[in-house]
Motif scaffolding. Structure first.
Motif, short mmCIF file in Angstrom:
data_model
loop_
_atom_site.label_atom_id
_atom_site.label_comp_id
_atom_site.label_asym_id
_atom_site.label_seq_id
_atom_site.Cartn_x
_atom_site.Cartn_y
_atom_site.Cartn_z
N ALA A 101 41.81 29.91 42.18
CA ALA A 101 41.72 30.93 41.13
C ALA A 101 41.62 30.31 39.75
N ARG A 104 38.33 27.97 39.72
CA ARG A 104 37.13 28.71 40.10
C ARG A 104 36.21 27.85 40.97
N GLN A 105 36.82 26.96 41.73
CA GLN A 105 36.07 26.09 42.64
C GLN A 105 36.75 26.08 44.01
N PRO A 136 36.69 30.76 45.83
CA PRO A 136 36.86 31.98 45.05
C PRO A 136 35.55 32.76 44.92
N LEU A 138 33.97 35.27 42.31
CA LEU A 138 34.23 35.70 40.94
C LEU A 138 33.71 37.11 40.70
N GLY A 142 34.41 37.14 35.41
CA GLY A 142 34.51 35.70 35.59
C GLY A 142 35.78 35.25 36.28
N GLU A 143 36.68 36.17 36.59
CA GLU A 143 37.93 35.82 37.27
C GLU A 143 37.77 35.97 38.79
N ALA A 144 38.61 35.25 39.53
CA ALA A 144 38.55 35.31 40.99
C ALA A 144 39.06 36.67 41.47
#
Length: 431
Positions: A101, A104-105, A136, A138, A142-144
């Motif tokens: 989270a 983001r990877q 994740p 998105l 842009g957030e998980a």
């Protein structure tokens, strides 16, 4: 039947080939739910609070569960554990989701022991070892929003000699966990080292990219956004210098490398170009001098830069480009043009002594000039022209805004307001 991806992924189409037909299938025709269900690796979809949203057939077969047993349940209510090893596995998955989270990877976890309850025998557990890959998904912000967790059952690898040689099995298990712990600790130390380098590099980068300090600032906005990826920060830069009361030199550049070393190279190139353009007063000779200097700086070869000199008295822009993306000029009538008539190879790659090209463009009062780095427009798997088209459209639609508001609008339109995979530098000048 075979499936071949469309060219560079831009068209979002697939060629479906059968014995009788070859036709193009659009993304709208693909049943992604069926694709997920048919994925051969066991996969779960989790929410950030570890509620199970979906499980594919392979996962159900591997765990001996039905979809109704799992969907809508908290992960560790669906698979309770009683042993210490199970608790370690639980903590490991929670940590993996949190890390995915934040970064983001995809996050990878080595083999973990997590016994699962036998479906038809309450109170009994079956010994299992798992490796997990947490990716994740998105959301628009842009957030998980979700996590795809691919699990690999490695029980057979760990226990294949257990029945024939229990002592050897126990030794293998201890060795496996010992190595997994060593790898995990090394991974964590590497992560901390990258985080430290990122912080130092960003501090250095920001110290060398101060706020604009001009005698006649006019309507000017600058932005620097570091990359979200720890390994891709720093290297992008901008510079604004008043040559006299009517001429403003504006430049942006991009160093090939990343991290602390790139920040150092960036500072050297920025300072050298600043000195050159003040001494020579013309963009092409200044970039020619910078190219010669770049040959003596480790890590500077193939860096890019664009230097422009704005003459407000004559209402003209003189510019030269060393391998960089072209600036955008918005005229008051809404016309949007790219200044691409003076493009040459990146620094240090053109033959020594070969003059760099230089071009001029006239503008009307109220025009806007936008310079930027590739982090603003480049996207993996997409043609660069698509990103340039989005930039031109954004500048044209928001041309009536002041420079600060226009800069924010462009960053938002191109989806990098909260950072991107690469650094982004942006300069907006109202003329």
């Amino acid at each position: 039947m075979g499936v071949v991806a469309g060219h560079r992924g831009v068209s979002h189409k697939l060629w479906v080939i059968t014995a009788r037909t070859r036709r193009c299938v659009t993304a709208a025709e693909i049943d992604y739910e069926a694709l997920f269900a048919a994925t051969p690796s066991p996969c779960l979809v989790l929410t950030p609070d570890l509620t199970i949203v979906e499980a594919n057939r392979s996962y159900l077969e591997t765990t001996g569960r039905t979809r109704e047993d799992l969907v809508g349940r908290y992960m560790f209510d669906a698979f309770p554990c009683e042993q210490d090893a199970g608790l370690r596995g639980m903590r490991s998955l929670k940590t993996s989701v949190r890390r995915a989270a934040v970064t983001r990877q995809r996050d990878i976890q080595g083999p973990q022991k997590y016994d699962i309850p036998v479906a038809d025998r309450p109170g009994e557990f079956e010994e299992r070892y798992w490796s997990t890959f947490t990716s994740p998904v998105l959301g628009l912000d842009g957030e998980a929003a979700l996590f795809v967790v691919r699990t690999e059952d490695v029980t057979g690898f760990v226990t294949h000699q257990a029945q024939e040689d229990p002592d050897r099995h126990q030794a293998m298990e201890a060795e496996l966990f010992g190595r997994a712990k060593e790898l995990y600790e090394s991974y964590e130390e590497l992560r901390r080292a990258y985080a430290r380098e990122r912080q130092v590099a960003l501090t250095l980068q920001r110290a060398m990219l101060p706020e604009v300090d001009l005698q006649h600032p006019g309507d000017v906005a600058v932005r620097y956004l570091p990359a979200v990826d720890t390994l891709h920060v720093c290297g992008d830069w901008y510079e604004l210098i008043e040559l006299d009361e009517t001429r403003l030199a504006v430049a942006v550049g991009d160093v090939v490398g990343h991290g602390l070393s790139a920040a150092g190279v960036m500072g050297q190139l920025r300072s050298a170009l600043s000195t050159a353009v003040q001494s020579l007063a013309e963009p092409a000779p200044a970039l020619q001098a910078l190219g010669r200097y770049a040959l003596s700086v480790e890590g500077a070869l193939a860096s890019t830069a664009i230097q422009a000199v704005i003459d407000k008295a004559e209402q003209k822009i003189t510019y030269s480009c060393a391998g960089h993306l072209p600036p955008v000029l918005l005229q008051p009538d809404g016309t949007v043009d790219f200044l691409d008539q003076a493009t040459d190879p990146p620094l240090g790659l053109n033959p020594l002594g070969t003059p760099r090209p230089q071009a001029e463009r006239r503008y009307a009062s109220g025009a806007t000039l936008v310079l930027y780095t590739d982090g603003l427009v480049e996207r993996r798997g997409e043609d660069i022209d698509d990103g340039l088209g989005r930039l031109a459209d954004s500048v044209g639609r928001h041309g009536g805004l002041d420079s600060e508001s226009l800069a924010d609008a462009v960053l938002a339109d191109l989806g990098v307001a909260d950072g991107a995979a690469d650094d982004t530098a942006l300069v907006v000048v109202r003329l």
